[in-house]
Motif scaffolding. Structure first.
Motif, short mmCIF file in Angstrom:
data_model
loop_
_atom_site.label_atom_id
_atom_site.label_comp_id
_atom_site.label_asym_id
_atom_site.label_seq_id
_atom_site.Cartn_x
_atom_site.Cartn_y
_atom_site.Cartn_z
N VAL A 98 17.57 114.32 16.62
CA VAL A 98 17.67 113.44 17.10
C VAL A 98 17.89 113.12 18.46
O VAL A 98 19.32 113.63 18.10
CB VAL A 98 17.73 112.28 16.17
CG1 VAL A 98 17.82 111.00 17.14
CG2 VAL A 98 17.37 112.16 15.11
N GLN A 99 17.39 112.54 19.84
CA GLN A 99 17.78 112.68 20.56
C GLN A 99 17.54 111.57 21.47
O GLN A 99 17.77 110.87 20.46
CB GLN A 99 17.09 113.37 21.96
CG GLN A 99 17.48 114.63 20.88
CD GLN A 99 16.84 116.41 21.96
OE1 GLN A 99 17.24 117.12 22.62
NE2 GLN A 99 15.41 115.69 21.96
N CYS A 100 17.77 111.43 22.49
CA CYS A 100 17.47 110.10 23.72
C CYS A 100 15.14 109.38 22.27
O CYS A 100 15.23 109.91 21.92
CB CYS A 100 18.14 109.88 24.41
SG CYS A 100 16.22 110.34 25.75
N GLY A 101 16.18 107.65 22.95
CA GLY A 101 14.37 107.01 22.70
C GLY A 101 13.46 107.15 23.53
O GLY A 101 11.99 107.24 22.62
N PHE A 102 13.68 108.08 24.44
CA PHE A 102 11.76 108.26 25.45
C PHE A 102 11.77 109.06 24.97
O PHE A 102 10.20 109.80 24.68
CB PHE A 102 12.95 108.65 26.35
CG PHE A 102 12.96 107.58 27.74
CD1 PHE A 102 11.48 106.67 28.74
CD2 PHE A 102 13.68 106.48 27.42
CE1 PHE A 102 11.64 105.78 28.59
CE2 PHE A 102 13.61 104.60 28.44
CZ PHE A 102 12.02 104.99 28.81
N CYS A 103 12.80 110.53 24.19
CA CYS A 103 11.95 111.97 24.32
C CYS A 103 12.04 112.38 22.67
O CYS A 103 10.84 112.74 22.59
CB CYS A 103 12.83 113.09 25.03
SG CYS A 103 14.74 112.90 24.23
N THR A 104 12.43 111.86 22.16
CA THR A 104 12.44 111.77 20.50
C THR A 104 11.00 111.79 19.85
O THR A 104 10.00 112.50 19.02
CB THR A 104 13.30 110.99 19.41
OG1 THR A 104 14.67 111.96 20.22
CG2 THR A 104 13.63 111.36 17.83
N ASN A 133 7.48 119.24 26.42
CA ASN A 133 8.10 117.24 25.88
C ASN A 133 9.37 118.13 26.74
O ASN A 133 10.62 118.69 26.18
CB ASN A 133 8.82 117.49 24.13
CG ASN A 133 6.93 116.98 23.73
OD1 ASN A 133 5.73 117.76 24.17
ND2 ASN A 133 7.07 116.08 24.04
N LEU A 134 9.73 116.91 27.67
CA LEU A 134 11.00 118.05 28.21
C LEU A 134 12.00 117.21 28.40
O LEU A 134 11.65 115.69 27.54
CB LEU A 134 10.49 117.56 29.88
CG LEU A 134 9.67 118.47 30.82
CD1 LEU A 134 9.97 117.66 32.05
CD2 LEU A 134 9.34 119.59 29.99
N CYS A 135 13.54 117.67 28.53
CA CYS A 135 14.66 117.13 28.04
C CYS A 135 15.57 117.78 28.78
O CYS A 135 15.77 119.06 28.27
CB CYS A 135 15.23 116.52 26.62
SG CYS A 135 16.69 115.94 26.38
N ARG A 136 15.91 117.38 29.19
CA ARG A 136 17.08 118.27 30.31
C ARG A 136 18.71 118.35 29.84
O ARG A 136 19.47 118.52 30.13
CB ARG A 136 17.23 117.47 31.85
CG ARG A 136 15.95 117.95 32.42
CD ARG A 136 15.97 117.24 33.51
NE ARG A 136 15.22 117.75 34.34
CZ ARG A 136 14.37 116.88 35.20
NH1 ARG A 136 14.19 115.30 33.82
NH2 ARG A 136 12.61 116.67 35.69
N CYS A 137 18.84 117.29 28.79
CA CYS A 137 19.55 117.00 27.89
C CYS A 137 20.38 118.46 26.17
O CYS A 137 21.05 117.68 26.00
CB CYS A 137 19.98 115.63 27.18
SG CYS A 137 18.73 114.73 28.23
N THR A 138 18.75 119.01 26.42
CA THR A 138 20.08 120.46 25.25
C THR A 138 19.09 121.55 25.40
O THR A 138 17.84 121.97 26.04
CB THR A 138 18.53 119.28 23.80
OG1 THR A 138 18.72 120.34 22.36
CG2 THR A 138 16.63 119.20 24.37
S1 FES Z 1 18.26 113.87 25.13
FE1 FES Z 1 16.15 111.97 25.44
S2 FES Z 1 15.41 113.14 27.05
FE2 FES Z 1 16.86 114.54 27.26
#
Ligand code: FES
Ligand code: FES
Length: 160
Positions: A98-104, A133-138
């Motif tokens: 589970v990551q942020c509310g935007f990408c999850t 599905n982009l996430c630059r954090c993972t």
């Molecule tokens: S954790 Fe949601 S955009 Fe990276």
């Protein structure tokens, strides 16, 4: 226009909807389903992902006229059989995916679309399915682990 479609299992009738309204706007601003996110608004990030007739679809690139008489599933419609978390949501929790509310929400929708089409994806196929599905954090590692495990569990349940 008058708009009739199925949303998360419920038939919806709406009047006076502009034909060129975007699906993401309809969902968030008219129907208060804010789990579908507005990210890039150009089809690049996957934050606005929904299923239209089980097909992975960008709500920021889809006009409401195009979903008339179709079936739309948003993250709010992805539930377990008991109305709680779906197996994928639980899997994301278990595997620390589970990551942020935007990408999850978009990741979960992309994963659901994949497993509906391909119940036994390889890790490469999972990564390919998440390409949009982009996430630059993972590094996506835990997400792939979670989807792989849920696919295995679904197949084991079906084999019983
Ligand atoms: S954790 Fe949601 S955009 Fe990276
Ligand atoms: S907001 Fe639709 S793809 Fe980014």
């Amino acid at each position: 226009m008058h708009l009739t479609f199925t949303l998360n299992g419920e038939t919806i009738h709406l009047d006076d909807i502009p034909e060129d309204m975007l699906l993401v706007t309809l969902l968030r601003e008219k129907l208060a389903l804010t789990g579908t996110k507005r990210g890039c608004e150009s089809g690049a990030c996957g934050a606005c992902s929904v299923l239209v007739d089980d097909r992975l679809t960008r709500a920021c690139r889809t006009k409401v006229a195009d979903i008339a008489e179709h079936t739309v599933t948003t993250i709010e419609g992805i539930r377990g059989t008991d109305g709680g978390l779906s197996d994928l949501q639980q899997g994301f929790l278990t595997y620390g995916a589970v990551q942020c509310g935007f990408c999850t929400p978009g990741m979960l929708i992309a994963a659901e679309a994949l497993l509906r089409q391909n119940p036994s994806p390889s890790r490469t196929e999972i990564r390919r399915a998440l390409n949009g599905n982009l996430c630059r954090c993972t590094g996506y590692q835990q997400i792939v682990d979670a989807i792989e495990a849920v696919a295995r569990e679904r197949n084991a349940r079906q084999a019983k």
